[in-house]
Design a protein around this motif. Structure first.
Motif, PDB file in Angstrom:
ATOM      1  N   CYS A  84      36.384  15.994 -92.394  1.00 34.14           N
ATOM      2  CA  CYS A  84      35.917  16.808 -93.506  1.00 34.14           C
ATOM      3  C   CYS A  84      37.123  17.147 -94.365  1.00 34.14           C
ATOM      4  N   GLU A  85      36.993  16.934 -95.642  1.00 35.23           N
ATOM      5  CA  GLU A  85      38.123  17.220 -96.534  1.00 35.23           C
ATOM      6  C   GLU A  85      37.650  17.899 -97.800  1.00 35.23           C
ATOM      7  N   LYS A  86      38.517  18.711 -98.343  1.00 31.84           N
ATOM      8  CA  LYS A  86      38.294  19.246 -99.676  1.00 31.84           C
ATOM      9  C   LYS A  86      38.846  18.218-100.646  1.00 31.84           C
ATOM     10  N   VAL A  87      37.990  17.711-101.512  1.00 32.87           N
ATOM     11  CA  VAL A  87      38.364  16.561-102.344  1.00 32.87           C
ATOM     12  C   VAL A  87      39.458  16.952-103.327  1.00 32.87           C
ATOM     13  N   MET A  88      40.592  16.256-103.211  1.00 33.44           N
ATOM     14  CA  MET A  88      41.732  16.470-104.103  1.00 33.44           C
ATOM     15  C   MET A  88      42.284  15.097-104.472  1.00 33.44           C
ATOM     16  N   MET A 103      34.446   8.307-107.003  1.00 32.74           N
ATOM     17  CA  MET A 103      33.482   9.315-106.594  1.00 32.74           C
ATOM     18  C   MET A 103      32.251   9.290-107.508  1.00 32.74           C
ATOM     19  N   ARG A 104      32.473   9.164-108.798  1.00 27.17           N
ATOM     20  CA  ARG A 104      31.345   9.142-109.749  1.00 27.17           C
ATOM     21  C   ARG A 104      30.508   7.874-109.574  1.00 27.17           C
ATOM     22  N   ASP A 105      31.170   6.762-109.282  1.00 24.65           N
ATOM     23  CA  ASP A 105      30.420   5.525-109.041  1.00 24.65           C
ATOM     24  C   ASP A 105      29.554   5.656-107.795  1.00 24.65           C
ATOM     25  N   TRP A 106      30.043   6.362-106.797  1.00 24.87           N
ATOM     26  CA  TRP A 106      29.304   6.536-105.546  1.00 24.87           C
ATOM     27  C   TRP A 106      28.171   7.553-105.668  1.00 24.87           C
ATOM     28  N   TYR A 107      28.508   8.743-106.227  1.00 22.23           N
ATOM     29  CA  TYR A 107      27.578   9.867-106.166  1.00 22.23           C
ATOM     30  C   TYR A 107      27.055  10.333-107.524  1.00 22.23           C
ATOM     31  N   GLY A 108      27.706   9.914-108.590  1.00 19.48           N
ATOM     32  CA  GLY A 108      27.335  10.413-109.909  1.00 19.48           C
ATOM     33  C   GLY A 108      28.073  11.685-110.264  1.00 19.48           C
ATOM     34  N   PHE A 109      28.946  12.150-109.384  1.00 16.98           N
ATOM     35  CA  PHE A 109      29.740  13.363-109.591  1.00 16.98           C
ATOM     36  C   PHE A 109      30.906  13.354-108.609  1.00 16.98           C
ATOM     37  N   VAL A 110      31.816  14.292-108.784  1.00 17.53           N
ATOM     38  CA  VAL A 110      32.937  14.453-107.854  1.00 17.53           C
ATOM     39  C   VAL A 110      32.609  15.605-106.909  1.00 17.53           C
ATOM     40  N   PRO A 111      32.374  15.333-105.629  1.00 14.08           N
ATOM     41  CA  PRO A 111      32.027  16.418-104.706  1.00 14.08           C
ATOM     42  C   PRO A 111      33.207  17.348-104.440  1.00 14.08           C
ATOM     43  N   ILE A 112      32.880  18.567-104.034  1.00 11.98           N
ATOM     44  CA  ILE A 112      33.923  19.528-103.671  1.00 11.98           C
ATOM     45  C   ILE A 112      34.414  19.253-102.252  1.00 11.98           C
ATOM     46  N   TYR A 113      33.470  18.991-101.344  1.00  9.42           N
ATOM     47  CA  TYR A 113      33.810  18.624 -99.967  1.00  9.42           C
ATOM     48  C   TYR A 113      33.205  17.262 -99.652  1.00  9.42           C
ATOM     49  N   LEU A 114      33.927  16.492 -98.827  1.00  7.12           N
ATOM     50  CA  LEU A 114      33.462  15.168 -98.425  1.00  7.12           C
ATOM     51  C   LEU A 114      33.626  15.018 -96.916  1.00  7.12           C
ATOM     52  N   ILE A 115      32.537  14.626 -96.245  1.00  5.95           N
ATOM     53  CA  ILE A 115      32.579  14.351 -94.814  1.00  5.95           C
ATOM     54  C   ILE A 115      32.430  12.852 -94.617  1.00  5.95           C
ATOM     55  N   LEU A 133      29.082  15.449 -83.371  1.00  2.00           N
ATOM     56  CA  LEU A 133      30.117  15.060 -84.334  1.00  2.00           C
ATOM     57  C   LEU A 133      29.801  15.599 -85.726  1.00  2.00           C
ATOM     58  N   ILE A 134      28.545  15.451 -86.149  1.00  2.00           N
ATOM     59  CA  ILE A 134      28.149  15.967 -87.458  1.00  2.00           C
ATOM     60  C   ILE A 134      28.355  17.477 -87.525  1.00  2.00           C
ATOM     61  N   GLU A 135      27.935  18.177 -86.481  1.00  2.00           N
ATOM     62  CA  GLU A 135      28.069  19.639 -86.464  1.00  2.00           C
ATOM     63  C   GLU A 135      29.541  20.055 -86.515  1.00  2.00           C
ATOM     64  N   HIS A 136      30.383  19.326 -85.786  1.00  2.98           N
ATOM     65  CA  HIS A 136      31.819  19.622 -85.785  1.00  2.98           C
ATOM     66  C   HIS A 136      32.375  19.584 -87.200  1.00  2.98           C
ATOM     67  N   GLU A 137      32.013  18.542 -87.942  1.00  2.00           N
ATOM     68  CA  GLU A 137      32.541  18.410 -89.304  1.00  2.00           C
ATOM     69  C   GLU A 137      31.986  19.499 -90.224  1.00  2.00           C
ATOM     70  N   LEU A 138      30.737  19.899 -90.032  1.00  2.00           N
ATOM     71  CA  LEU A 138      30.172  20.982 -90.842  1.00  2.00           C
ATOM     72  C   LEU A 138      30.933  22.283 -90.623  1.00  2.00           C
ATOM     73  N   TYR A 139      31.366  22.514 -89.395  1.00  2.61           N
ATOM     74  CA  TYR A 139      32.093  23.750 -89.100  1.00  2.61           C
ATOM     75  C   TYR A 139      33.459  23.804 -89.792  1.00  2.61           C
ATOM     76  N   HIS A 140      33.961  22.654 -90.228  1.00  4.77           N
ATOM     77  CA  HIS A 140      35.239  22.659 -90.950  1.00  4.77           C
ATOM     78  C   HIS A 140      35.094  23.241 -92.361  1.00  4.77           C
ATOM     79  N   ILE A 141      33.867  23.383 -92.843  1.00  7.02           N
ATOM     80  CA  ILE A 141      33.654  24.056 -94.130  1.00  7.02           C
ATOM     81  C   ILE A 141      33.465  25.537 -93.828  1.00  7.02           C
ATOM     82  N   GLY A 142      34.532  26.295 -93.985  1.00  8.68           N
ATOM     83  CA  GLY A 142      34.502  27.716 -93.646  1.00  8.68           C
ATOM     84  C   GLY A 142      34.189  28.580 -94.848  1.00  8.68           C
ATOM     85  N   VAL A 143      33.666  29.756 -94.577  1.00 12.09           N
ATOM     86  CA  VAL A 143      33.383  30.718 -95.638  1.00 12.09           C
ATOM     87  C   VAL A 143      34.227  31.966 -95.384  1.00 12.09           C
TER      88      VAL A 143
END
Length: 213
Positions: A84-88, A103-115, A133-143
């Motif tokens: 999981c990364e914060k897109v930079m 990113m725009r070619d893939w999604y139509g926009f630039v995401p803030i986070y990418l897993i 594994l999916i849950e682990h990566e979701l937990y990397h997006i903290g609030v």
């Protein structure tokens, strides 16, 4: 929507088998599946810990996207199955524009986070390993939270403030053996003694295949 878990594109797996260079592809079906099962109250794997992600996606679909990678990556001599990364983007010249264009070619926009998830692992993983594994990566997006544990909201957007979160517990076995467990490690041990919230039955319902224990 079908509850059967999404599998990576066969062409990515074929490329990995042929030992070609690492390939990546967008995974919009994986995002839809995660929203339906983890981020929706009626979902089989719903977890209120991720409500802040659901709140962001409800307001802005660009908050999070998913991608498949044809094979695992290696970081610090470890196999990386998910990230999981914060897109930079790199600055200078055309590098930033080139990366944004992908990113725009893939999604139509630039995401803030990418897993990103290893397709070769997920193709043969058990339902439980895949879901974990999916849950682990979701937990990397903290609030960000206040002293009472309540999410902090931006004065400008009115939405939760997020950051790339590290692991709750990270320690060497040798340190624990010699010096004892820290409070975080003790908490993890206590939680591990309890029955998991998500049963094998729930995972099989969500993924549509039998769980191999």
């Amino acid at each position: 929507m079908s509850q059967i878990r999404p599998f990576p594109p066969t062409e990515l797996i074929d490329r990995a088998d042929e030992e070609e260079a690492l390939r990546l592809a967008p995974a919009p079906d994986l995002k839809d599946w995660v929203i339906a099962n983890y981020l929706t109250v009626e979902g089989e794997l719903y977890n209120p810990d991720h409500d802040h992600i659901a709140e962001m996606l409800h307001d802005n679909e660009e908050f999070l996207s998913f991608a498949w990678a044809s094979s695992a990556a290696v970081a610090k001599k470890r196999m990386v199955l998910g990230q999981c990364e914060k897109v930079m983007f790199n600055q200078g010249g055309w590098r930033k524009a080139r990366q944004e264009q992908q990113m725009r070619d893939w999604y139509g926009f630039v995401p803030i986070y990418l897993i990103t998830i290893d397709a070769s692992f997920c193709e043969q993983a058990t339902d439980r390993d895949f879901c974990a594994l999916i849950e682990h990566e979701l937990y990397h997006i903290g609030v960000e939270r206040d002293d009472d544990g309540e999410p902090l909201y931006s004065d400008m957007t009115g939405l939760p403030k997020h950051y790339l979160a590290g692991h709750d517990v990270e320690e060497f076995v040798g340190v624990v053996k010699r010096w004892g467990a820290s409070e975080n490690v003790k908490r993890l041990v206590e939680v591990a003694k309890q029955a998991p919230f998500v049963s094998d039955v729930n995972i099989s319902k969500c993924c549509g295949t039998c769980v191999i224990s």
